[in-house]
Design an enzyme around this catalytic site. Structure first.
Site, PDB file in Angstrom:
ATOM      1  N   SER A   1      -9.900   2.131   2.846  1.00 43.75           N
ATOM      2  CA  SER A   1      -8.788   2.855   1.932  1.00 43.75           C
ATOM      3  C   SER A   1      -7.974   1.953   1.158  1.00 43.75           C
ATOM      4  O   SER A   1      -7.125   2.404   0.043  1.00 43.75           O
ATOM      5  CB  SER A   1      -8.064   3.817   2.758  1.00 43.75           C
TER       6      SER A   1
ATOM      7  N   LYS B   1       0.882  -1.250  -0.098  1.00 43.78           N
ATOM      8  CA  LYS B   1       0.062   0.232   0.159  1.00 43.78           C
ATOM      9  C   LYS B   1       1.040   1.355   0.079  1.00 43.78           C
ATOM     10  O   LYS B   1       1.928   1.231   0.746  1.00 43.78           O
ATOM     11  CB  LYS B   1      -0.812  -0.123   1.278  1.00 43.78           C
TER      12      LYS B   1
ATOM     13  N   SER C   1     -10.223   0.114   6.996  1.00 42.42           N
ATOM     14  CA  SER C   1      -9.545   0.102   5.733  1.00 42.42           C
ATOM     15  C   SER C   1      -8.788  -1.183   5.260  1.00 42.42           C
ATOM     16  O   SER C   1      -8.256  -1.324   4.158  1.00 42.42           O
ATOM     17  CB  SER C   1      -8.456   1.293   5.666  1.00 42.42           C
TER      18      SER C   1
END
Ligand SMILES: [Mg+2]
Ligand SMILES: [Zn+2]
Lengths: 503, 95, 493
Positions: free
Chosen positions: C158, C78, C182
Site C-alpha cells: 500500500s 505516507k 506494504s
C-alpha cells in the site's frame, strides 16, 4: 446453600405456586483520577466534552494505555469479594454501533476476566444470612452519554464518561426475592465503599444494576443448584439500569408477576432486555436493543495480556481494611444483636461513628443510644450520619454520664437536644444548667412529703392498688425537675408508703 | 460454508455498510472465492495450539493514575460533521 | 552539485553538515521535482510552504550548531501518519477533510530530529492493497516502465506513493507502513529499499490503524544506509503505545560496516513455490552466492506452515480492520451522508459512500469471521496458525541468523492487470506476509533488473529486535548487487 422459600416470596398463580430466581450484573465505577485507558479526568458533572482525550473520542490512530490504579482497584474489590484473582487476563473488544460509543467497540474482558468466582454474605431482616455466589468481575470502559431532550430531532453526545473505568460484577442466580436482591446490592455497595474502590453513588450513576429475573416451579431451583444446569430454571429477562434499591424491589416484583401471567396464559417468555419505568412501576421491552446483537468479541490487538504478580496481589490483600462481615462479627462478640450489628456495618461512616461512640462504654448501651437517639433525630431532620451535629465523643460523654449516674436517662435525652441545637460540651452544659441527678435522700424525701401532702386520696388508693406507685414516682420526678435518681425515689417511696416488695 | 446473498445482507447490516441490493449477489460470489481459498486452514491440526495473543515477548505497559489529557473540547470538535455547544449531534435516537 | 534530488539521504546529510548547500536549496529542489512529477500522483497533499519554512528553521539550527540527526533533510510521509494541522486522509473519502489535532509519534520523532516534511504520499485506501489502485485519490504510477513500453505500471502497495516518490527522486526518503508487505513489496517493484522493523519497534500512536497486531511503520529509502539512518530516528520507546517495545534504540548505521563473515543465512525451502518466474528464482540463487562469497554460510531451513500464511492473514487482518474501522461512523469526524433519516441511515450511508470497494470487502470478511458461529472456525483457528507460523521461525532461527527470500513473486505489473480478481492481488504478499504474522523485521533490497528492465527485490528476514544483523546482511546484498539503474524520467515530459 439450600434453603426453604418463605411464604411471602412465593407467587401464587392460577396453576399453583411459582418461585423467583434472580441474578445481577452490577456496573460499579472505579474510583480513580483518570480513565481506564486515557489520561482524561473522571470528575463528575463537568462541561460537555471537556474531559475527553482523543483516545476517548476514538480519533484515528489513538491507542489505549491502561491505568494501573484501575487494575489495583479491581484486584482490591476481587479480594473483598473473597474471589479468585486471575494472574493473567485479557482485554477484548465488544463491537457494536452507538453514537456514544466512539470507537465502535467497548474494551471489556470477555473470556478471561481479572477476577473469578467469589461470594457475598447478605443478612436478612429475619436474622438469617445467605450466600450469593459471584461469577466474575471484569474491567471495562464506560460509554459516553446521549442526551435526547435538548432538541426536537437531534440527540446530543457528550463523551465525558467515555472510557471511565467500570467493574462489571456478575452474580450467580442465587437470589430468590426482591428483598434479597435489594439486600445484595446494599451489601455490595457497602463492601466497595469500605474498600474505597467505588463511591457507590447510585444517583450519579456510579453504581448501576442490571437485574436478571426468571420464574420456576418449586423444586426447579434446587435441581439447578444440584447439577448446575440452567434448564431447570425459566427463561430470564434482563432489566437494564435499575438505579435505586427501591426500584430493584419493585422491578423484580413486577417482572416476576408478568412472567407468571404469560406462562399461565400458555405463552412463553422471550429472552430479552427490558427497561424499568419507575413512574409506571413496570418493565417494558427495549425495542432498540432487540435487533440481533452479535458483538463479535475478540482480543484487543492494541493491548497485551494483563499479567499480575502474586506478590503484588498479596500486598494489596494485606492492605485491605476490616470489611463489613468481620466488623459485624466483632460487634456481635461485643454484645450487639446480629440485627443491630448488621445495621451498623451497612455503612462505613455509621460503623466508624459507632466505634468512636462505643469507646470505653457498654457496646449495647452505645448501640441503643445510636439507634434510638441519634439516628432518630437524623431521620427526622433528613440528615446523613456524615452530617450529624454532635460528635461521637460528645455522645460518648453523655453515655458515660448515664452509666455513672451523673444524669438520668431522661435528662440525657434533654441534654442531647440541647447540644444538638445549641452545641456545647455536654459536661459543661450539665454543670451550668444543674442537670446532675439528685441522689441526696433528704431532697428526695422532701419531694415525697410534698407529693403526699398534696394528694392524700392517692395515698389511700395506693394501699389497695400498689401499681399506683408509678404515679408517685412520676410526680416526684416532676418535683425534682427530672433530676432525681429513679431507683432512689422508688426505694424511698416503698418505705414511706409501706408497699410490698413486688408492686 | 458458503455465503449467500442473505448472509451478505446480514453482515453488511452488522457492519453498518449500505451495500446496494444489486451488489449483494456479486459480493457473495467474491467472498465465497476467498472463503473457499481460506478453507485450506482446515487441513492443519491445531488441537492444543494456543491462539496467539502477543506476537513479541513483552509486558503490557501500565500508566500512572494522573490526569494528563482532555480539557480541549474545541480541538475535539474541529472535525465534527455535526456539533452544537460542544456536543456532537446525530439524528435523534429513540430508546 | 549537479542534481541534489539524486542524492541519497546520507549524501545530503553530509552535504548539509559540510555546508555545501542549505536545506532551503535542497528542499526547493524537491518542491520543484514534486511539482514536475505530479503525473505520478505520488502525493495526496503537497506541503511546499511548510517544507520551506521547516528548511529555513533547519538552516538556522545548522548555523547555530544545533543540528539534529536528520536536520534539514526533506522527507515524504505516507498519508496514514497523522500530522498535526495537515490533512490526513488514509486515501479514503471517509476521512473527508480530516485535519488531526495531534501528531503521530513516528513523525514527531522525525521532526524532532530536524527533518523537513514535503507532503503526504498516496497509498491504497486504509493501506489495503498491493498496487495503490484502491486509493480514493487515484492510482499512483511506478516511475519504471518495461523496456520500450509506454504502459503505466503500479508502484506496489500500500505504500505506493512513498515508493514511487523515492524511486523518482521526489524526496530523499519516505515513511511507509507494512501490515502484510506494504513497505517491502512496493520497495521491491520500484528498485528501492524498504524496511519493516520488528513489531513494536516503531510506535503505532497516531498512525491510522489497519490491523493493529500486524501494522508496523518503517523507512523507504534509496539505500540500506539510508534505511538505517531513518530507522534510528523513527524508532522509540513510546508510553502512548502499549505494544511498543521497551528496548533502547541503537544507532543502526553502526552495524553496516560489520560484514557478513560467519553469518548463517537460511534459505527456506517452502518459498520455492510453483509459478514463480525464472528470473526471480535466478536472482534469489545469485544473492545466496553473493553472501557466500562475502563469508556467510548458507543453510537450508524449513518453514512448514508457509502456505497457510496468506489465508491466515486474510482472516486476521480483515477481522482487526472491521473493528478498527468502526470508528469511521460519520459522528465525530470525517464524511457524513447528507440528510440522514435516522442514526442507522447515517451510519450505513456514510460508511457505504465513504469506503471504497476493497475496504468494504475486507470489512465484510472481517465481520463475518468474527460473527457468532464462525469465530472458532475462522478467527480462532487463524490465531492458532499464527502461533505455528511463529514457531516455524523460532525453529529456523536456531539454525541461522537471517533468512533470504525473494520479496515478491514478480516485478511491477500493469495498472488494472490484477484488479478483477482479489485473490491474484493478494498473492503479491505471499513472501512478505509471514514476517508480519510472526512480528519479525524484514527488508527488501534491490537485486537487479528483469530482462524487460524492471527491478526485482530480495528480502532478508531477521530475528525479533535484531535489525542490526538484518541491516548487515542487507548491506552485503546491496554492495554485491551494485544496483545503479534509474528509471527514465518520462513523467517530467
Ligand atoms: Mg452485561
Ligand atoms: Zn458491562
Amino acid at each position: 446453600m439450600s434453603r426453604t422459600i418463605k411464604g411471602q416470596n412465593l407467587i401464587k398463580g392460577s396453576s399453583g405456586e411459582w418461585e423467583i430466581v434472580i441474578g445481577m450484573e452490577v456496573h460499579a465505577q472505579v474510583t480513580s483520577n483518570s480513565k481506564l485507558f486515557s489520561g482524561a479526568s473522571t470528575a463528575f458533572g463537568a462541561d460537555p466534552n471537556s474531559q475527553v482525550s482523543f483516545v476517548d473520542a476514538g480519533m484515528p490512530g489513538m491507542l489505549p494505555v491502561i491505568n494501573e490504579k484501575c487494575i489495583e482497584q479491581a484486584v482490591r474489590t476481587g479480594l473483598g469479594l473473597k474471589a479468585k484473582i486471575n494472574l493473567r487476563s485479557l482485554f477484548d473488544r465488544k463491537n457494536y454501533f452507538y453514537p456514544d460509543l466512539p470507537q465502535g467497540y467497548q474494551i471489556s474482558q470477555f473470556k478471561d476476566p481479572i477476577v473469578g468466582e467469589g461470594e457475598v454474605t447478605i443478612d436478612l431482616k429475619d436474622g438469617t444470612s445467605i450466600l450469593v455466589g459471584i461469577e466474575r468481575l471484569h474491567l471495562e470502559q464506560d460509554a459516553g452519554k446521549s442526551i435526547h431532550d435538548q432538541h426536537p430531532d437531534q440527540s446530543f453526545v457528550d463523551l465525558n464518561r467515555s472510557g471511565v473505568a467500570l467493574m462489571e460484577i456478575v452474580t450467580k442466580p442465587h437470589m430468590r426475592s426482591s428483598e434479597e436482591a435489594a439486600a445484595f446490592l446494599k451489601k455490595l455497595r457497602a463492601i466497595v465503599r469500605y474498600l474505597g474502590t467505588c463511591d457507590g453513588n447510585m444517583d450519579e450513576g456510579s453504581m448501576r444494576a442490571d437485574v436478571n429475573v426468571s420464574v420456576c416451579k418449586p423444586g426447579g431451583y434446587e435441581k439447578f443448584r444440584a447439577d448446575g444446569s440452567f434448564k431447570h430454571l425459566g427463561t430470564r429477562c434482563e432489566i437494564k439500569n435499575v438505579n435505586s434499591l427501591r426500584f430493584i424491589a419493585q422491578a423484580v416484583e413486577y417482572e416476576a408477576r408478568r412472567q407468571v401471567e404469560i406462562i399461565e396464559e400458555g405463552g412463553t417468555i422471550r429472552q430479552e432486555t427490558r427497561l424499568f419505568d419507575s413512574k409506571q412501576g413496570e418493565t417494558r421491552s427495549m425495542r432498540s436493543k432487540e435487533e440481533a446483537h452479535d458483538y463479535r468479541y475478540f482480543p484487543d490487538p492494541d493491548l497485551l495480556p494483563l499479567e499480575l504478580e502474586q506478590a503484588w496481589v498479596d500486598a494489596i490483600a494485606k492492605s485491605l481494611p476490616e470489611l463489613p462481615d468481620e466488623k459485624r462479627a466483632r460487634f456481635i462478640a461485643q454484645g450487639l444483636s446480629p440485627y443491630d450489628a448488621s445495621v451498623l456495618v451497612s455503612e462505613r461512616e455509621l460503623a466508624d461513628y459507632f466505634e468512636d461512640l462505643a469507646q470505653g462504654v457498654d457496646a449495647k448501651a452505645a448501640a441503643n443510644w445510636l439507634n434510638n437517639e441519634i439516628l432518630g433525630r437524623l431521620n427526622k431532620a433528613g440528615l446523613a450520619i456524615t452530617e450529624v451535629p454532635v460528635t461521637a465523643s460528645a455522645n460518648n460523654a453523655i453515655i458515660r454520664m448515664i452509666s455513672d449516674n451523673t444524669i438520668s436517662g431522661k435528662i440525657a435525652k434533654d441534654l442531647l437536644d440541647i447540644v444538638w441545637t445549641e452545641g456545647g460540651d455536654p459536661k459543661a452544659v450539665v454543670e451550668a444548667r444543674g442537670l446532675r441527678q439528685v441522689t441526696d435522700t433528704g431532697a428526695i424525701d422532701a419531694a415525697i412529703e410534698a407529693v403526699i401532702a398534696a394528694n392524700p386520696e392517692k395515698v389511700e388508693e395506693v394501699k389497695a392498688k400498689p401499681k399506683l406507685s408509678a404515679w408517685f414516682v412520676g410526680q416526684v420526678m416532676k418535683q425534682t425537675g427530672g433530676k432525681a435518681n429513679p431507683a432512689a425515689v422508688n426505694a424511698a417511696l416503698k418505705t414511706r408508703l409501706n408497699l410490698p416488695d413486688e408492686g | 460454508m458458503s455465503v449467500d446473498k442473505d448472509t451478505v445482507r446480514r453482515i453488511a447490516k452488522l457492519a453498518r455498510l449500505a451495500v446496494p441490493e444489486e451488489r449483494l449477489e456479486p459480493m457473495a460470489g467474491e467472498l465465497n472465492g476467498i472463503f473457499k481459498w481460506v478453507e485450506m486452514l482446515g487441513e492443519v491440526k491445531v488441537d492444543g495450539v494456543p491462539a496467539l495473543t502477543s506476537v513479541v515477548a513483552q509486558k503490557l505497559k501500565w500508566r500512572k493514575d494522573e490526569v494528563t489529557d482532555g480539557g480541549n473540547a474545541d480541538a475535539l470538535m474541529t472535525n465534527a460533521p455535526g456539533g452544537e455547544d460542544h456536543f456532537f449531534t446525530v439524528p435523534k435516537v429513540v430508546e | 552539485m549537479s542534481d541534489p534530488t539524486a542524492m541519497t539521504l546520507a549524501e545530503a546529510r553530509d552535504a548539509l553538515k559540510a555546508k555545501k548547500m542549505s536545506s532551503r536549496e535542497l528542499t526547493g529542489a524537491f518542491v520543484a521535482a514534486i511539482a514536475a512529477g505530479r503525473g505520478l500522483n505520488a502525493f495526496i497533499t503537497e506541503t511546499a510552504e511548510t517544507a520551506l519554512a521547516m528548511a529555513d528553521a533547519s538552516d538556522r539550527r545548522i548555523a547555530e550548531g544545533k543540528a539534529g540527526a536528520l536536520e534539514g533533510l526533506p522527507l515524504a510521509i505516507k498519508d496514514l501518519f497523522c500530522t498535526k494541522g495537515t490533512r490526513t486522509t488514509a486515501a479514503s473519502k471517509i476521512l473527508g477533510n480530516f485535519v488531526p489535532p495531534y501528531e503521530s509519534t513516528v513523525t514527531q520523532n522525525l521532526w524532532n530530529a530536524g527533518a523537513v516534511m514535503l507532503g503526504k504520499t498516496n497509498l491504497d485506501e486504509f493501506a489495503m492493497g498491493s498496487s495503490n489502485e484502491t486509493s480514493a485519490f487515484g492510482p499512483v504510477f511506478n516511475p519504471w516502465r518495461s523496456k520500450g513500453s509506454n504502459q503505466n505500471l503500479v508502484p506496489g502497495g500500500s505504500s505506493g506513493g512513498s515508493s514511487s516518490a523515492v524511486a523518482a527522486d521526489l524526496c530523499l526518503a519516505a515513511t511507509g507502513t507494512d501490515t502484510g508487505g506494504s513497505i517491502r513489496q512496493p520497495a521491491a517493484v520500484t528498485g528501492t529499499v524498504g524496511l519493516k522493523p520488528t513489531y513494536g519497534r516503531c510506535s503505532r500512536f497516531g498512525i491510522v490503524a489497519f490491523a493493529s497486531s500486524l501494522d508496523q511503520a518503517g523507512p523507504m529509502t534509496k539505500t540500506v544506509r539510508d534505511a538505517a539512518i531513518m530507522l534510528t530516528s523513527m524508532a522509540s520507546i513510546d508510553p502512548k503505545d502499549s505494544t511498543s517495545v521497551e528496548t533502547p534504540v541503537p544507532d543502526y548505521e553502526s552495524f553496516l560496516t560489520q560484514g557478513v563473515k560467519g553469518l548463517k543465512v537460511g534459505i527456506p525451502k517452502e518459498y520455492r513455490i510453483d509459478g514463480i518466474p525464472a528470473d526471480v528464482v535466478a536472482m534469489w540463487d545469485k544473492a545466496a552466492d553473493w553472501l557466500k562469497s562475502q563469508g556467510a554460510e548458507i543453510v537450508e531451513v524449513s518453514l512448514p506452515h508457509t502456505k497457510y500464511a496468506l489465508p491466515t492473514y486474510y482472516i486476521v487482518a480483515p477481522a482487526e480492520a472491521s473493528s478498527n474501522l468502526a470508528r469511521y461512523d460519520g459522528v465525530r469526524f470525517g464524511h457524513r451522508a447528507a440528510s440522514p433519516r435516522d442514526i442507522t441511515d447515517l451510519y450505513e450511508r456514510s460508511r457505504g459512500e465513504g469506503f471504497g470497494a476493497e475496504v468494504q470487502r475486507r470489512i465484510l470478511i472481517g465481520t463475518y469471521v468474527l460473527s457468532a458461529g464462525y469465530y472458532d472456525a475462522y478467527y480462532s483457528r487463524a490465531q492458532k496458525l499464527r502461533t505455528l507460523i511463529k514457531r516455524d521461525f523460532d525453529q529456523a532461527f536456531e539454525k541461522c541468523d537471517v533468512l533470504l527470500t525473494p520479496s515478491t513473486p514478480g516485478p511491477a505489473f500493469g495498472v488494472g492487470a490484477k484488479t478483477s480478481d482479489p485473490l491474484e492481488m493478494y498473492l503479491q504478499d505471499v513472501f512478505t506476509v509471514t514476517v508480519n504474522l510472526a512480528g519479525l523485521p524484514g527488508i527488501s533490497v534491490p537485486g537487479g533488473l528483469t530482462e524487460s528492465g524492471l527491478p526485482l527485490g530480495l528480502q532478508l528476514i531477521g530475528k525479533a529486535f535484531d535489525e542490526g544483523t538484518l541491516l548487515r546482511a542487507a548491506q552485503a546484498v546491496e554492495t554485491a548487487a551494485d544496483f545503479k539503474a534509474k528509471p527514465a524520467k518520462w513523467w517530467t515530459a
